[in-house]
Design an enzyme around this catalytic site. Structure first.
Site, PDB file in Angstrom:
ATOM      1  N   ASP A  70       0.807  -1.224   0.000  1.00 22.06           N
ATOM      2  CA  ASP A  70       0.000   0.000   0.000  1.00 22.06           C
ATOM      3  C   ASP A  70       0.841   1.277   0.000  1.00 22.06           C
ATOM      4  O   ASP A  70       1.786   1.406   0.795  1.00 22.06           O
ATOM      5  CB  ASP A  70      -0.882   0.057   1.246  1.00 22.06           C
ATOM      6  N   TRP A 124       1.453  -0.948   9.967  1.00 23.91           N
ATOM      7  CA  TRP A 124       0.595  -1.108   8.802  1.00 23.91           C
ATOM      8  C   TRP A 124       0.141   0.244   8.273  1.00 23.91           C
ATOM      9  O   TRP A 124       0.607   1.295   8.713  1.00 23.91           O
ATOM     10  CB  TRP A 124      -0.588  -2.024   9.158  1.00 23.91           C
ATOM     11  N   SER A 125      -0.822   0.249   7.363  1.00 27.80           N
ATOM     12  CA  SER A 125      -1.138   1.435   6.567  1.00 27.80           C
ATOM     13  C   SER A 125      -1.695   2.592   7.387  1.00 27.80           C
ATOM     14  O   SER A 125      -2.272   2.406   8.467  1.00 27.80           O
ATOM     15  CB  SER A 125      -2.135   1.069   5.460  1.00 27.80           C
ATOM     16  N   GLU A 185     -11.334  -1.802   3.513  1.00 25.28           N
ATOM     17  CA  GLU A 185     -10.168  -1.184   4.142  1.00 25.28           C
ATOM     18  C   GLU A 185      -9.688   0.006   3.326  1.00 25.28           C
ATOM     19  O   GLU A 185     -10.290   0.368   2.311  1.00 25.28           O
ATOM     20  CB  GLU A 185      -9.058  -2.221   4.313  1.00 25.28           C
TER      21      GLU A 185
END
Length: 598
Positions: free
Chosen positions: A58, A119-120, A240
């Site tokens: 991502d 994470w993102s 998401e």
């Protein structure tokens, strides 16, 4: 000005025969590996963003800050596969969105609140000009929580060091959300009440939800008291990577300028983008956002709550897209991840980002349009053109000669003299245009179309990728199908080779021409149809590319003649992308603009 040389398959039916015979034979020899082109590993791109090695996915927190573009991204410093080790935030900087220099990782899983992975997330410019990152940490218990990070030295234009305060997480896991379904905070925006807001994806009691949190200081966040989330649906499963951003309502004289995340008032709409794990696709809806109630009202309610019925951001191979407002260019820019689709063998690297795209609202107020940012033109070198008005009869196939087919930018406009021969459209095809692209591929003769481009082709056409249009009659009107067909893109085993496509939301009868722009970069083919109303990104792995040249053609396999109204093709130079020592050639853009970034 150079003239485009023409070469053809010699007879009227040659196009059909060449493709049909090339695909039907199973005796083609397997090409032996050869030294990579100029030291480039097979399939590695020349001007798309990717780290020098290892896994990326991502895009995170892209922003423009103090004269520099920043791109953070999900990065595995331990290898080229996702499941080996825990993820960090990679970090690169650029002065022009084309050439990139790699810096040290910005965030690493070193704290209890992100011990199992960073994470993102997103970045936001706070009042006073200091950027802040909100990101998902996988904590020591394996639960997803939301954390904040700040630059150690905001005066450093490269933002090389980031601090993660010990009071994290700033948004702990809610009691009604499972530990593995709470992630991806969006860019924050200021409401008219002076409170910050951020969207976070969650599954609340089995319902996929986009929650809104509010804060007065960016440190203490509370779930919005609204009765409903920004979006909720049981149908699509977990969604998401939410992105909520404003766009200007455009008239016929619209300039396509972007807006920062906190823009409000008359003359704008909002876009809600969500990524669906079930399909690994990105979908969006244009609508109205009410910051008092934190409610989103869709412009097309007939598409329903199931995100899979919304408009697609790209009808090909992208996921987890992220936009930011570029104050320097007064535009909204989109990044998206295009993962590998060949075997899982560790080649030392995995994943690319699409070339950055300018994004704006179409005058219909319902769909977005996308186009490569203009900076790509700095890579243009050799140029060839086709004589205006060149006709392609049935089976016509003219080679585009004079530019390298593995690194190119091709713009072509087609003029259809008559739509009378268009095939009737079975209503069932409206439900699965991707399947229609496969069953009526480039080698299947039609009425109006197929016509378009053949790229990344071997000399014998056993390997080729087709990007094309085909028109259909439907209820007294016409519908335009755009496809990228990978079924013959490679003879290698273990390669995912689907057809991609969708119906373009455009009135074909009102437009004089149908245009197509395709960017070719070794293993990436990005196509933009009908002035950016349709985008299809594909990953291709032709075996011949390791030992021989790639060819490009413009073609028509419909019964009616199609005019090539305009064709320009450029060979593109390689950009400097995260190479060793790349910092030495980096130019900081001369601008005092401060942007709210994402």
């Amino acid at each position: 000005m150079a003239r485009l040389p023409l070469a053809a398959c010699a007879v009227a039916a040659a196009f059909y025969l060449c493709l049909h015979l090339a695909s039907s034979s199973s005796s083609a020899p397997r090409l032996a590996p050869a030294p990579s082109d100029g030291g480039r590993r097979a399939g590695r791109t020349a001007y798309h963003f990717q780290p020098a090695k290892n896994w990326q996915n991502d895009p995170n927190g892209p922003m423009y800050y103090n004269g520099m573009y920043h791109l953070f991204y999900q990065y595995n410093p331990h290898g080229a596969l996702w499941g080996v080790g825990n993820l960090s935030w990679g970090h690169s900087v650029s002065g022009d969105l084309v050439n990139w220099a790699a810096l040290d990782t910005a965030l690493d899983p070193t704290s209890p609140f992100d011990a199992n992975g960073c994470w993102s997330g997103s970045a936001t410019i706070l009042p006073g000009g200091t950027p802040a990152i909100l990101y998902t940490g996988i904590d020591a218990n394996g639960e997803q929580v939301q954390n904040v990070a700040f630059p150690r030295d905001p005066a450093d234009p490269l933002l090389r060091r980031w601090d993660k305060p010990g009071y994290n997480p700033v948004i702990p896991l809610p009691a009604d959300v499972p530990g593995d379904k709470f992630r991806d905070p969006s860019t924050a925006w200021l409401g008219r009440d002076g409170l910050w807001r951020v969207a976070v994806s969650a599954e609340v009691r089995g319902v996929a939800s986009t929650l809104v949190y509010r804060s007065a200081d960016f440190l203490r966040w509370e779930r919005a008291p609204a009765a409903a989330p920004l979006h909720a649906s049981r149908a699509a499963g977990m969604v998401e990577c939410p992105d909520l951003f404003p766009v200007k309502e455009e008239g016929d004289d619209g300039d396509g300028q972007g807006l920062d995340a906190s823009a409000s008032g008359a003359g704008l709409r909002h876009v809600l983008k969500l990524s669906v794990m079930d399909t690994l696709q990105d979908y969006y809806m244009v609508g109205r956002y009410d910051d008092a109630a934190d409610a989103f009202v869709p412009a097309e309610p007939e598409r329903g709550d199931d995100v899979r019925g919304w408009r697609r951001l790209d009808y090909g191979h992208v996921y987890a897209s992220k936009t930011f407002f570029d104050a320097r260019g007064s535009r909204r820019v989109l990044w998206a991840w295009a993962n590998e689709s060949d075997s899982q063998a560790d080649d030392g690297w995995s994943g690319v980002q699409t070339f950055p795209r300018k994004l704006w609202l179409d005058e219909d107020g319902k769909q977005l349009r996308q186009w490569p940012v203009e900076e790509i033109e700095t890579l243009r070198r050799k140029r060839v053109v086709l004589r205006r008005g060149t006709a392609l009869a049935t089976g016509g196939m003219n080679e585009i000669v004079g530019v390298a087919g593995s690194q190119a930018d091709v713009e072509v406009a087609f003029k259809v003299s008559s739509l009378a021969g268009a095939e009737a459209l079975d209503p069932n095809w409206l439900l699965d245009p991707q399947k229609l692209c496969g069953e009526k591929g480039a080698s299947v003769p039609g009425g109006v179309g197929p016509f378009g481009l053949i790229v990344m082709a071997s000399s014998d056409l056993r390997e080729h990728t087709a990007v094309f249009f085909r028109a259909f009659r439907y209820h007294g009107r016409y519908k335009l199908l755009m496809c990228t067909d990978l079924t013959r893109s490679s003879t290698r085993a273990g390669v995912y080779k689907p057809p991609y496509g969708g119906f373009v939301d455009v009135d074909v009868e009102e437009h004089e021409t149908i245009n197509l722009r395709t960017l070719i970069d070794h293993s990436v083919v990005e196509s933009f149809g009908a002035d950016g109303r349709m985008c299809i990104t594909a990953r291709v792995y032709p075996e011949h590319a390791e030992t021989s040249n790639n060819h490009m053609f413009v073609f028509n396999n419909g019964t009616g003649t199609v005019e090539v109204y305009k064709l320009e093709a450029w060979e593109l130079a390689a950009a400097t992308v995260n190479s060793v020592g790349g910092n030495d050639s980096l130019v900081i853009s001369k601008s005092n603009d401060q942007s709210e970034s994402y």
